[in-house]
Design an enzyme around this catalytic site. Structure first.
Site, short mmCIF file in Angstrom:
data_model
loop_
_atom_site.label_atom_id
_atom_site.label_comp_id
_atom_site.label_asym_id
_atom_site.label_seq_id
_atom_site.Cartn_x
_atom_site.Cartn_y
_atom_site.Cartn_z
N GLU A 32 -65.69 75.16 3.08
CA GLU A 32 -65.32 75.65 1.63
C GLU A 32 -66.50 76.51 1.31
O GLU A 32 -68.16 76.17 1.80
CB GLU A 32 -65.70 73.84 0.99
CG GLU A 32 -66.38 74.01 -0.84
CD GLU A 32 -66.87 72.77 -1.38
OE1 GLU A 32 -66.41 71.97 -2.27
OE2 GLU A 32 -67.88 71.84 -0.18
N HIS A 34 -69.97 77.88 0.47
CA HIS A 34 -71.63 77.49 0.03
C HIS A 34 -72.20 78.34 -0.49
O HIS A 34 -73.53 78.88 0.52
CB HIS A 34 -72.18 76.90 0.99
CG HIS A 34 -71.35 74.78 1.21
ND1 HIS A 34 -69.91 74.47 1.32
CD2 HIS A 34 -71.92 73.63 0.34
CE1 HIS A 34 -70.03 73.67 1.52
NE2 HIS A 34 -71.39 72.91 0.93
N ASP A 43 -70.60 70.79 4.95
CA ASP A 43 -70.00 69.31 4.35
C ASP A 43 -69.66 68.72 5.68
O ASP A 43 -70.70 67.28 5.84
CB ASP A 43 -69.21 69.24 3.82
CG ASP A 43 -69.39 69.64 2.55
OD1 ASP A 43 -70.90 69.92 1.79
OD2 ASP A 43 -68.63 69.70 1.48
N HIS A 118 -68.59 65.60 1.61
CA HIS A 118 -68.77 66.07 0.50
C HIS A 118 -67.34 65.57 -0.91
O HIS A 118 -66.44 64.58 -0.12
CB HIS A 118 -66.42 66.61 0.65
CG HIS A 118 -66.09 67.87 0.23
ND1 HIS A 118 -66.45 68.85 -0.06
CD2 HIS A 118 -64.63 67.82 0.11
CE1 HIS A 118 -65.10 69.64 -0.99
NE2 HIS A 118 -64.17 68.80 -0.79
N GLU A 120 -65.57 65.59 -3.32
CA GLU A 120 -64.47 66.08 -3.65
C GLU A 120 -63.11 64.89 -3.22
O GLU A 120 -62.23 64.25 -3.53
CB GLU A 120 -63.73 66.93 -3.93
CG GLU A 120 -64.51 67.61 -4.92
CD GLU A 120 -64.94 68.34 -4.77
OE1 GLU A 120 -65.93 67.95 -3.34
OE2 GLU A 120 -65.65 69.49 -5.00
N HIS A 174 -74.58 71.20 -4.80
CA HIS A 174 -73.76 71.86 -4.55
C HIS A 174 -75.03 73.54 -3.72
O HIS A 174 -74.46 74.67 -4.56
CB HIS A 174 -72.66 72.77 -4.54
CG HIS A 174 -71.40 73.43 -3.66
ND1 HIS A 174 -70.23 72.91 -2.81
CD2 HIS A 174 -71.65 74.45 -3.95
CE1 HIS A 174 -70.30 73.63 -2.13
NE2 HIS A 174 -70.55 74.71 -2.78
N GLU A 179 -78.34 70.75 0.29
CA GLU A 179 -78.20 71.53 1.90
C GLU A 179 -78.83 72.16 2.30
O GLU A 179 -78.72 72.05 3.39
CB GLU A 179 -77.01 71.82 0.69
CG GLU A 179 -75.69 69.99 0.89
CD GLU A 179 -74.24 70.34 0.40
OE1 GLU A 179 -73.95 70.08 0.63
OE2 GLU A 179 -73.90 71.93 -0.53
ZN ZN Z 1 -71.63 70.88 0.69
MN MN Z 2 -68.51 70.01 -0.61
#
Ligand code: ZN
Ligand code: MN
Length: 256
Positions: A32, A34, A43, A118, A120, A174, A179
């Site tokens: 995904e 970032h 992630d 992650h 989701e 995010h 992170e």
């Molecule tokens: Zn992430």
């Molecule tokens: Mn994520």
């Protein structure tokens, strides 16, 4: 305790560790976007790092991570409108995790920890635990599965000093300070600080619209500022999370 990664062990070493009652950690991530400054695999990398850190503390084994996750959502991952974000259907994710749990149980494992990196993925990992128990519980009543989002082990008392402007919440984090800081600590060669964006915090309505349009998502894909990211913050967050997860495992499973 040297090697914890299952993929780097011989089958005999793995079998011995399982026979000794080792807890098995399964990291689940995503592929995904970032932001411009971090790689697509954050992630999966961070959930694997946390799983390894905790596994070292409790004598656990870390199964090969799942490097894909459920569809990115605008309000916590920037959504599906970015090249590179490569996501699974829920049924695929649930089935994958259920398959892995079934195999671990066949090997003799009875304690499984899903380490989610992650946002989701959360409810689909829950569903995998529920279905795994429904399928396997009768024959292996001592099977226990834990599902956890690793960041929840980092309490607000640890985060507050890192956010002088106030903590925006984990969903908006995010590709932001947490992170980025963890990546600076664990994989500094993969962080490009010259591209650090200063977007956000993004403002979203309290509902979601489909098909996804990317509405409200900053062009960088980052949902709140990563400006304050620091490697020493990343180290504190990482060590706090690993210790917290190890403590939870000791409390939840019949381990040493
Ligand atoms: Zn992430
Ligand atoms: Mn994520």
């Amino acid at each position: 305790m040297s090697e914890v990664m299952m993929s780097r062990m011989s089958w005999q070493t793995y079998a011995r560790r399982i026979a000794e009652g080792a807890v098995v950690f399964l990291p689940v991530g995503a592929l995904e976007q970032h932001g411009p400054h971090l790689p697509l695999g954050v992630d999966a990398m961070l959930s694997t790092d946390v799983a390894c850190g905790a596994a070292k503390l409790v004598g656990g084994v870390v199964a090969a991570p799942l490097n894909y996750g459920y569809k990115s959502q605008a309000r916590c991952g920037g959504g599906q409108c970015f090249p590179g974000t490569t996501s699974l259907d829920a049924s695929t994710l649930i089935g994958f995790v259920q398959d892995v749990i079934r195999e671990l149980v066949r090997h003799g494992a009875r304690s499984v920890v899903l380490v989610d990196g992650h946002y989701e993925n959360q409810w689909f990992l829950t569903e995998a635990c529920e279905l795994a128990w429904r399928e396997l519980g009768k024959d292996t009543p001592d099977l226990r599965c834990m599902r956890t989002e690793y960041w929840d082990f980092c309490g607000i008392e640890v985060l507050n000093p890192m956010f002088p402007g106030g903590f925006p919440g984990f969903a908006l984090e995010h590709a932001a300070l947490i992170e980025t800081s963890m990546m600076l600590h664990l994989h500094p060669e993969l962080v490009d600080l010259s591209l650090l964006p200063d977007d956000g915090p993004a403002e979203f309505p309290v509902y979601d619209m489909y098909p996804q349009s990317g509405h409200g998502v900053p062009p960088s894909g980052v949902l709140s500022s990563a400006r304050g990211a620091r490697a020493d913050y990343g180290q504190v967050i990482y060590e706090t999370v690993c210790a917290g997860l190890a403590g939870a495992v000791r409390a939840a499973f019949p381990v040493r």
